[in-house]
Design an enzyme around this catalytic site. Structure first.
Site, PDB file in Angstrom:
ATOM      1  N   TRP A 157      94.976  76.129 -52.905  1.00  0.00           N
ATOM      2  CA  TRP A 157      93.575  76.534 -53.044  1.00  0.00           C
ATOM      3  C   TRP A 157      92.976  75.994 -54.350  1.00  0.00           C
ATOM      4  CZ3 TRP A 157      97.175  80.135 -51.009  1.00  0.00           C
ATOM      5  CH2 TRP A 157      96.913  80.561 -49.696  1.00  0.00           C
ATOM      6  N   HIS A 171      88.111  80.678 -50.724  1.00  0.00           N
ATOM      7  CA  HIS A 171      88.157  81.281 -49.389  1.00  0.00           C
ATOM      8  C   HIS A 171      87.339  82.567 -49.391  1.00  0.00           C
ATOM      9  CE1 HIS A 171      92.334  83.061 -50.727  1.00  0.00           C
ATOM     10  NE2 HIS A 171      91.435  83.143 -51.654  1.00  0.00           N
ATOM     11  N   ARG A 197      86.401  73.695 -52.337  1.00  0.00           N
ATOM     12  CA  ARG A 197      87.739  73.257 -52.735  1.00  0.00           C
ATOM     13  C   ARG A 197      87.650  71.909 -53.417  1.00  0.00           C
ATOM     14  NH1 ARG A 197      91.875  75.541 -48.325  1.00  0.00           N
ATOM     15  NH2 ARG A 197      90.919  77.598 -48.309  1.00  0.00           N
ATOM     16  N   GLN A 211      83.804  79.600 -44.251  1.00  0.00           N
ATOM     17  CA  GLN A 211      84.965  80.293 -43.693  1.00  0.00           C
ATOM     18  C   GLN A 211      84.545  81.637 -43.138  1.00  0.00           C
ATOM     19  OE1 GLN A 211      88.221  81.281 -46.274  1.00  0.00           O
ATOM     20  NE2 GLN A 211      89.366  79.442 -45.731  1.00  0.00           N
ATOM     21  N   VAL A 254      99.376  88.280 -46.791  1.00  0.00           N
ATOM     22  CA  VAL A 254      99.755  88.995 -45.559  1.00  0.00           C
ATOM     23  C   VAL A 254     101.273  88.993 -45.368  1.00  0.00           C
ATOM     24  CG1 VAL A 254      97.603  88.742 -44.252  1.00  0.00           C
ATOM     25  CG2 VAL A 254      99.266  86.879 -44.262  1.00  0.00           C
ATOM     26  N   ALA A 308      94.320  90.953 -41.145  1.00  0.00           N
ATOM     27  CA  ALA A 308      93.246  90.104 -41.670  1.00  0.00           C
ATOM     28  C   ALA A 308      93.403  88.748 -41.021  1.00  0.00           C
ATOM     29  CB  ALA A 308      93.356  89.985 -43.180  1.00  0.00           C
TER      30      ALA A 308
HETATM   31  N1  DAH Z   1      92.081  82.520 -46.713  1.00  0.00           N
HETATM   32  C1  DAH Z   1      93.011  81.679 -46.027  1.00  0.00           C
HETATM   33  C2  DAH Z   1      92.728  80.234 -46.341  1.00  0.00           C
HETATM   34  O1  DAH Z   1      91.791  79.931 -46.926  1.00  0.00           O
HETATM   35  C3  DAH Z   1      92.948  81.923 -44.537  1.00  0.00           C
HETATM   36  C4  DAH Z   1      93.519  83.223 -44.174  1.00  0.00           C
HETATM   37  C5  DAH Z   1      94.832  83.330 -43.767  1.00  0.00           C
HETATM   38  C6  DAH Z   1      92.746  84.337 -44.219  1.00  0.00           C
HETATM   39  C7  DAH Z   1      95.375  84.548 -43.425  1.00  0.00           C
HETATM   40  C8  DAH Z   1      93.261  85.604 -43.899  1.00  0.00           C
HETATM   41  C9  DAH Z   1      94.601  85.677 -43.472  1.00  0.00           C
HETATM   42  O2  DAH Z   1      92.540  86.710 -43.931  1.00  0.00           O
HETATM   43  O3  DAH Z   1      95.109  86.857 -43.120  1.00  0.00           O
HETATM   44  O4  DAH Z   1      93.516  79.389 -45.985  1.00  0.00           O
END
Ligand code: DAH
Length: 340
Positions: A157, A171, A197, A211, A254, A308
């Protein structure tokens, strides 16, 4: 007593009326003879001093003249107006049968269309739509999401670090933390927002993109709930039955985490060049919210559980409309935009 010569006056007025080239001139002639201070009015006034018989005779004549002059004025005025109208019609002729010019109306960007549709679908399932800041603290963007400072996951990220100590959020997941801090479960939210990004731009990567992140927390929310909701969403969004599958995947916030694939829209799962012959398209990351994230949001992980998910919203829109290059969204190219 001035000499009263109605005949001369009549001839003179008639000539001047006829000679008038436009309404302005005609008006002047009217003033000269018939206005309050006009010659004929003056004559009519002066009649009072005459002996009765003369007064009656001249009075009648003068009044007749007045009426006939008025008629002549009116006729001349009408003629002049008609002439002016004809002239302008000839000069400004336009074809009333020609099709009209369509006013150019603005319209919604394809991403706005899919954003509204997505929000509608989730709202119908009881989710609230929320927002978070584009300039975010490292705490919310990383630490609170269980990505410590020296953890290699931060490389995934990479972003723009601002002079004020904040970062451009990478994100929309930080919005989940912000929401949980202020609201007690059970809760159901989605957020569709802009992210950034630090990366090289190509047909599927932009430094600026959108997103969607979703969160559902309660006493016993589980993976089956997630699967049902996401399947329902895809079906309503793409307006056809869609099969999905889940694979293990790693995201620090997660546990367990998974990647969600959708049966390829192009070949329906048979395998084609769009899905590298696999029949599946990678759609999103998801998982059960990590206990550390609950703690960082002020919730006791023993009391709550939830899922999530997050996915690139540009990508979703590209699939919906079969757009091959993400850069088109931000190009401002009307040839592209006007197709929606
Ligand atoms: N925020 C992550 C990304 O930018 C994507 C993501 C993955 C969001 C898993 C979530 C999750 O809420 O549970 O790659």
């Amino acid at each position: 007593m001035p000499k009263i010569d109605l005949k001369t006056l009549k001839n003179q007025a008639k000539k001047e009326i006829e000679k008038s080239k436009d309404l302005k001139q005609l008006n002047q002639v009217f003033k000269k003879y018939l206005d309050k201070k006009g010659e004929l009015t003056r004559i009519l006034r002066s009649l009072e001093k005459l002996p009765r018989a003369k007064k009656v005779e001249l009075g009648r004549e003068a009044n007749q003249l007045k009426n006939s002059l008025r008629i002549q004025f009116d006729k001349k005025a009408r003629d002049l107006k008609e002439k002016i109208q004809k002239e302008t019609e000839e000069k400004e002729w336009f074809d009333i049968t020609a099709p009209g010019k369509k006013p150019i109306l603005g319209h919604l960007h394809p991403m706005t269309l899919t954003k509204r549709k997505t929000e509608e679908i989730f709202q119908a399932m009881g989710f609230s739509v929320v927002e978070g800041p584009e300039m975010e603290s490292e705490w919310y963007d990383f630490d609170a999401l269980n990505i410590p400072k020296d953890h290699p996951a931060r490389d995934l990220w990479d972003t723009f670090y601002l002079k004020n100590g904040l970062v451009l959020r990478t994100h929309t997941t930080p919005t989940d933390v912000r929401y949980m801090e202020k609201n007690n479960p059970p809760l159901k939210i989605i957020t569709i927002d802009r992210c950034f990004r630090h990366e090289a731009t190509d047909a599927s990567h932009e430094t600026n993109f959108y997103q969607i992140d979703g969160l559902m927390v309660g006493k016993d929310i589980n993976v089956a709930n997630f699967k049902a909701i996401i399947q329902e969403f895809f079906q309503r969004f793409f307006e056809k039955p869609i099969e999905i599958r889940m694979r293990p995947g790693y995201f620090p916030f997660v546990e367990p985490g998974f990647e969600v694939d959708m049966a390829c829209l192009i070949c329906g799962g048979k395998g084609c060049s769009a899905c590298s012959q696999s029949g599946w398209m990678e759609m999103m990351g998801a998982g059960m919210m990590h206990p550390n994230v609950f703690k960082n949001s002020g919730l006791n992980p023993k009391n709550w559980q939830g899922f999530a998910f997050g996915m690139g919203f540009d990508r979703l829109t590209m699939m919906k409309y079969k757009i091959h290059d993400i850069r088109l969204f931000y190009s401002g190219d009307l040839r592209f935009l006007q197709q929606f």
